[in-house]
Enzyme design. Structure first.
Site, PDB file in Angstrom:
ATOM      1  N   ASP A  67      20.575 -21.684  -9.124  1.00  0.00           N
ATOM      2  CA  ASP A  67      21.108 -20.619  -9.973  1.00  0.00           C
ATOM      3  C   ASP A  67      22.474 -21.033 -10.521  1.00  0.00           C
ATOM      4  O   ASP A  67      23.039 -22.047 -10.119  1.00  0.00           O
ATOM      5  CB  ASP A  67      21.209 -19.303  -9.183  1.00  0.00           C
TER       6      ASP A  67
ATOM      7  N   ARG B 268      11.338 -12.157 -11.357  1.00  0.00           N
ATOM      8  CA  ARG B 268      12.087 -11.311 -12.295  1.00  0.00           C
ATOM      9  C   ARG B 268      13.023 -12.181 -13.150  1.00  0.00           C
ATOM     10  O   ARG B 268      14.177 -11.872 -13.352  1.00  0.00           O
ATOM     11  CB  ARG B 268      12.890 -10.237 -11.534  1.00  0.00           C
TER      12      ARG B 268
ATOM     13  N   ASP C 208     -14.333  11.787  -4.722  1.00  0.00           N
ATOM     14  CA  ASP C 208     -13.309  12.813  -4.485  1.00  0.00           C
ATOM     15  C   ASP C 208     -13.933  13.942  -3.669  1.00  0.00           C
ATOM     16  O   ASP C 208     -15.012  14.420  -4.022  1.00  0.00           O
ATOM     17  CB  ASP C 208     -12.760  13.360  -5.807  1.00  0.00           C
TER      18      ASP C 208
ATOM     19  N   GLY D 283      23.289 -24.744 -11.050  1.00  0.00           N
ATOM     20  CA  GLY D 283      22.809 -25.370 -12.285  1.00  0.00           C
ATOM     21  C   GLY D 283      22.241 -24.339 -13.220  1.00  0.00           C
ATOM     22  O   GLY D 283      22.021 -23.188 -12.836  1.00  0.00           O
ATOM     23  N   ASP D 284      21.988 -24.789 -14.470  1.00  0.00           N
ATOM     24  CA  ASP D 284      21.409 -23.920 -15.496  1.00  0.00           C
ATOM     25  C   ASP D 284      20.009 -24.424 -15.796  1.00  0.00           C
ATOM     26  O   ASP D 284      19.846 -25.554 -16.282  1.00  0.00           O
ATOM     27  CB  ASP D 284      22.288 -23.971 -16.757  1.00  0.00           C
ATOM     28  N   PHE D 285      18.959 -23.606 -15.500  1.00  0.00           N
ATOM     29  CA  PHE D 285      17.596 -24.142 -15.612  1.00  0.00           C
ATOM     30  C   PHE D 285      17.214 -24.439 -17.066  1.00  0.00           C
ATOM     31  O   PHE D 285      16.198 -25.066 -17.325  1.00  0.00           O
ATOM     32  CB  PHE D 285      16.555 -23.263 -14.936  1.00  0.00           C
TER      33      PHE D 285
HETATM   34  O1  LIG Z   1     -13.745  16.196   7.476  1.00  0.00           O
HETATM   35  C1  LIG Z   1     -13.103  15.473   6.721  1.00  0.00           C
HETATM   36  N1  LIG Z   1     -12.801  15.866   5.439  1.00  0.00           N
HETATM   37  C2  LIG Z   1     -12.106  15.068   4.588  1.00  0.00           C
HETATM   38  C3  LIG Z   1     -11.657  13.815   5.007  1.00  0.00           C
HETATM   39  C4  LIG Z   1     -10.857  12.892   4.106  1.00  0.00           C
HETATM   40  O2  LIG Z   1     -10.112  13.669   3.156  1.00  0.00           O
HETATM   41  C5  LIG Z   1      -9.817  12.839   2.048  1.00  0.00           C
HETATM   42  C6  LIG Z   1     -10.140  13.609   0.781  1.00  0.00           C
HETATM   43  O3  LIG Z   1      -9.199  13.288  -0.225  1.00  0.00           O
HETATM   44  P1  LIG Z   1      -9.622  12.451  -1.529  1.00  0.00           P
HETATM   45  O4  LIG Z   1     -11.019  12.672  -1.876  1.00  0.00           O
HETATM   46  O5  LIG Z   1      -8.594  12.719  -2.568  1.00  0.00           O
HETATM   47  O6  LIG Z   1      -9.512  10.945  -1.049  1.00  0.00           O
HETATM   48  P2  LIG Z   1      -8.187  10.161  -0.630  1.00  0.00           P
HETATM   49  O7  LIG Z   1      -8.128  10.049   0.835  1.00  0.00           O
HETATM   50  O8  LIG Z   1      -6.988  10.729  -1.285  1.00  0.00           O
HETATM   51  O9  LIG Z   1      -8.488   8.696  -1.171  1.00  0.00           O
HETATM   52  P3  LIG Z   1      -8.726   8.296  -2.713  1.00  0.00           P
HETATM   53  O10 LIG Z   1      -7.928   7.062  -2.925  1.00  0.00           O
HETATM   54  O11 LIG Z   1     -10.184   8.066  -2.838  1.00  0.00           O
HETATM   55  O12 LIG Z   1      -8.264   9.444  -3.550  1.00  0.00           O
HETATM   56  C7  LIG Z   1     -10.694  11.607   2.164  1.00  0.00           C
HETATM   57  O13 LIG Z   1      -9.945  10.494   2.602  1.00  0.00           O
HETATM   58  C8  LIG Z   1     -11.697  11.993   3.223  1.00  0.00           C
HETATM   59  O14 LIG Z   1     -12.161  10.856   3.945  1.00  0.00           O
HETATM   60  C9  LIG Z   1     -11.939  13.415   6.329  1.00  0.00           C
HETATM   61  O15 LIG Z   1     -11.552  12.298   6.754  1.00  0.00           O
HETATM   62  N2  LIG Z   1     -12.674  14.253   7.138  1.00  0.00           N
END
Ligand SMILES: O=c1[nH]cc([C@@H]2O[C@H](COP(=O)(O)OP(=O)(O)OP(=O)(O)O)[C@@H](O)[C@H]2O)c(=O)[nH]1
Length: 694
Positions: free
Chosen positions: A560, A602, A88, A585-587
């Site tokens: 179906d 489904r 993150d 038909g009825d399976f």
């Molecule tokens: O200079 C840059 N700064 C950031 C990025 C990109 O920004 C996103 C950050 O978001 P996150 O960490 O939540 O990641 P997501 O893209 O949402 O993917 P997840 O599925 O892992 O949550 C990230 O993609 C960075 O690469 C950039 O590209 N340049």
């Protein structure tokens, strides 16, 4: 190259990147790592106010993303990964955390706050080592760290800002910029790991892998590598990674995955079991999940992480027990100290509840009002009206739909708040309304993927049934008699034979779902080995036509009920695809058409296990070895509300239920089907295919 020696350790292992970030995928792919991508479903909504430092928020979010995938895969994908990587990335400036902008105005706010200043970019990374054991339990070992990079923006003019924002680049990037692309023009200097800004601190990651796979195997320990659990930070100006005390960290949760990976189950490292918890009187921990856990401020951060992992395990064990067998799962009555029950509401020291603390519960309480607003606007044909005549005000809409201005005004404003409509100021600030993108794509009657039929079914049938949910829970039966005054143990007799209008409405509902999901199901697997398919309960043929489109060598027979087949041409009057045919038909009662591939989309969720086994027996008797069954259903995964709520839907409507992929695999095995594979299509439905063994 530190990664090279580590790569050899990973060969033959199932490495999963729990991310939808194309940049993260590119960084790891270019580094020579081979992995599967399974985007995490974790909603990034942790309360930032609970974290003492920004990087803690990024690390915790990375952990939750990775854990969600590690737990889901045994159920959804019928396989347990060896390693799951989550990440993150956040930007911090003036004490605020900036994530991805929600719209252009938000991007403007973010970039303006960065203009001319130095800011930090933190990427939290979580590595989860999964060890599947004899009894199908999975041990998880969690390693986490973060990396900080300093970035300074030049002074940005308004023109520059809006030029960049209107490029669209900011919208999926933390802080609203992409340093590796146009955003590079905004940057004066970078101190630290550039890739960390892009979204993945590759160098730090390699060092962690080196610690896990090289340094630990040099020890005499032949069991699972004991790992350094660290929140080691590598600051932009200097790397200060002090490895915390060596420990083995693990917790386990059981999985009913029916397929074993071919790697030998690894012995459980001799470490404290998940049930042991350590209590300290130090400062409160930083994670909402671990409010009752204390972070041990005396020990290295690793110790704190261990307790963090331990409390997570308690939560995961409880949830997986629920998944295993709700009757057996016993949740503690109240969160006891050391037991981590996710606290969705945060009581602050002074006991005051803040608005954002209640948002989640309010959203749940108001959910039914939002649904009913959508259903009502659809029933009143508001989306069709505004498609043909955008820009009407409330009085004009009320006149057209023959409703009160007062009520129409309220409904239109509710639809704007739900993102279904857009409004702009007309004369004298009188709002003018038009369809938002969602309405254009899904709510118009003539949209290619219109869900209007399904919405009508929800409003006329599902809604009255759900109003008797408490009775359904108490009695364990559907509520058709209470809701419609008709005693019927056969849903389809009631739907298809008692009223032409009800039958057509139900078929439109099934048709709209099949239209939205058909391509994803038809393309989930390579079906080129099959020449003939029989779509049991294939209704209007929506899936059948997607199958013949995706597989030129395949012919499909829709099998179906007579009342359905007679109506099917109503849905495709111009259709000339002679590879799709309809047989009535009825399976459960009639002989099934011969085919290489039997499709159940489904269908099985309408029936209790004993009826499903009757149908699978019919299919197994009709199918020669090498033939296959393809099941398309919403697979229960213990994670997303959609599948669990669908199972409630089956309770109030039918005698059926939703099931996990491993449950379907187990049911198929009893009828001599095996080699089962599942694909999560990111659509309403998942697909399971299984081959007749004997
Ligand atoms: O200079 C840059 N700064 C950031 C990025 C990109 O920004 C996103 C950050 O978001 P996150 O960490 O939540 O990641 P997501 O893209 O949402 O993917 P997840 O599925 O892992 O949550 C990230 O993609 C960075 O690469 C950039 O590209 N340049």
């Amino acid at each position: 190259m530190v990664l090279r020696p580590v790569i050899s350790k990973l060969l033959g292992k199932l490495v999963v990147l729990a991310s939808s970030s194309p940049r993260r995928l590119e960084i790891l792919h270019n580094a020579g790592l081979r992995f599967e991508v399974v985007p995490s479903w974790f909603k990034e909504t942790l309360d930032k106010g609970l974290f003492k430092a920004p990087y803690e928020y990024a690390v915790e979010t990375a952990k939750q993303k990775a854990l969600e995938v590690a737990r889901r895969m045994p159920f959804k994908h019928l396989k347990t990964p060896d390693i799951v990587i989550g990440a993150d990335t956040i930007v911090t400036v003036d004490g605020k955390i900036l994530e991805k902008p929600v719209d252009k105005d938000d991007a403007y706010r973010m970039l303006s706050s960065l203009s001319g200043k130095e800011h930090s970019v933190f990427t939290g990374v979580a590595i989860i080592l999964c060890h599947e054991k004899e009894n199908e339990e999975v041990d998880y070992q969690l390693i986490d760290f973060y990396e900080e990079t300093k970035v300074k923006f030049a002074d940005l003019s308004e023109d520059m800002l809006w030029e960049y924002i209107n490029s669209g680049e900011p919208m999926d990037k933390a802080g609203g910029y992409g340093i590796q692309a146009l955003g590079g023009m905004l940057v004066e200097y970078v101190h630290g790991d550039f890739l960390n800004v892009v979204g993945f601190p590759l160098n730090h990651f390699c060092k962690q892998l080196d610690l896990i796979y090289n340094q630990s195997t040099s020890s005499t320990d032949q069991e699972c590598p004991s790992v350094h659990v660290s929140n080691s930070s590598s600051h932009a100006t200097s790397t200060s990674t002090q490895p915390p005390p060596k420990m083995s960290t693990q917790f386990s949760h059981s999985t009913s995955s029916s397929t074993k990976r071919n790697s030998e189950p690894k012995p459980r490292p001799n470490s404290p079991s998940a049930s042991q918890t350590h209590h300290t009187n130090d400062s409160p921990s930083f994670s909402p999940v671990h409010k009752v856990m204390k972070k041990n401020s005396n020990s290295e951060v690793g110790e704190g992480s261990w307790m963090l992992v331990n409390s997570l395990s308690k939560r995961i064990e409880i949830q997986s027990a629920e998944l295993q067998d709700p009757e057996k799962a016993t949740l503690p009555s109240t969160p006891s100290r050391g037991q981590a029950i996710e606290l969705n509401v945060t009581e602050h020291e002074d006991g005051e509840l803040k608005k954002e603390d209640l948002e989640q519960i309010t959203e749940l309480m108001d959910g039914f009002k939002a649904s009913k607003a959508l259903f009502t606007a659809s029933e009143l044909c508001i989306f069709d009206l505004l498609q043909s005549r955008p820009g009407l005000d409330a009085a004009q809409v009320a006149k057209e739909i023959k409703a009160s201005v007062k009520g129409t005004e309220r409904l239109l404003e509710a639809c704007v708040s739900l993102g279904l409509l857009k409004s702009k100021d007309g004369m004298h600030h009188n709002p003018l309304y038009e369809n938002a993108d969602l309405a254009v794509r899904f709510l118009r009657s003539d949209a290619p993927f219109s869900l209007r039929g399904y919405i009508q079914h929800c409003n006329s049938t599902v809604w009255p049934l759900f109003s008797h949910l408490e009775s359904a829970v108490r009695e364990g039966t559907n509520q058709r008699e209470r809701a419609f005054g008709k005693k019927s143990d056969d849903v389809f007799q009631d739907t298809y034979y008692n009223s032409q209008e009800v039958k057509l409405r139900f078929m439109k509902a099934m048709h709209s779902i099949a239209k939205v999901t058909g391509k994803a199901v038809a393309t989930a697997f390579d079906l080129s080995n099959f020449k003939t398919a029989c779509d049991l309960g294939g209704c209007t043929g929506a899936l059948a036509y997607e199958l013949t489109k995706a597989h030129p060598g395949l012919s499909v027979t829709v099998f179906d009920l007579p009342a359905v087949v007679e109506m099917s041409e109503h849905f495709y009057p111009q259709q000339k695809d002679n590879r799709v045919s309809f047989v009535a038909g009825d399976f459960f009662q009639d002989e099934l058409p011969k085919a290489d591939l039997y499709i159940l989309a489904r269908v099985l969720h309408d029936w209790p296990d004993e009826k499903v086994h009757i149908l699978l027996t019919e299919i197994a008797d009709a199918a020669a070895p090498g033939c296959a069954v393809l099941i398309a259903e919403t697979m229960l995964d213990g994670q997303t509300p959609y599948s669990a709520l669908q199972s409630l839907n089956m309770l109030v409507q039918t005698e059926g239920r939703e099931r996990t992929a491993s449950k379907y695999a187990e049911m198929l095995r009893k009828h001599r089907f095996g080699k089962t594979h599942v694909v999560h299509t990111k659509n309403f439905l998942d697909a399971v295919i299984s081959i007749k063994i004997s």
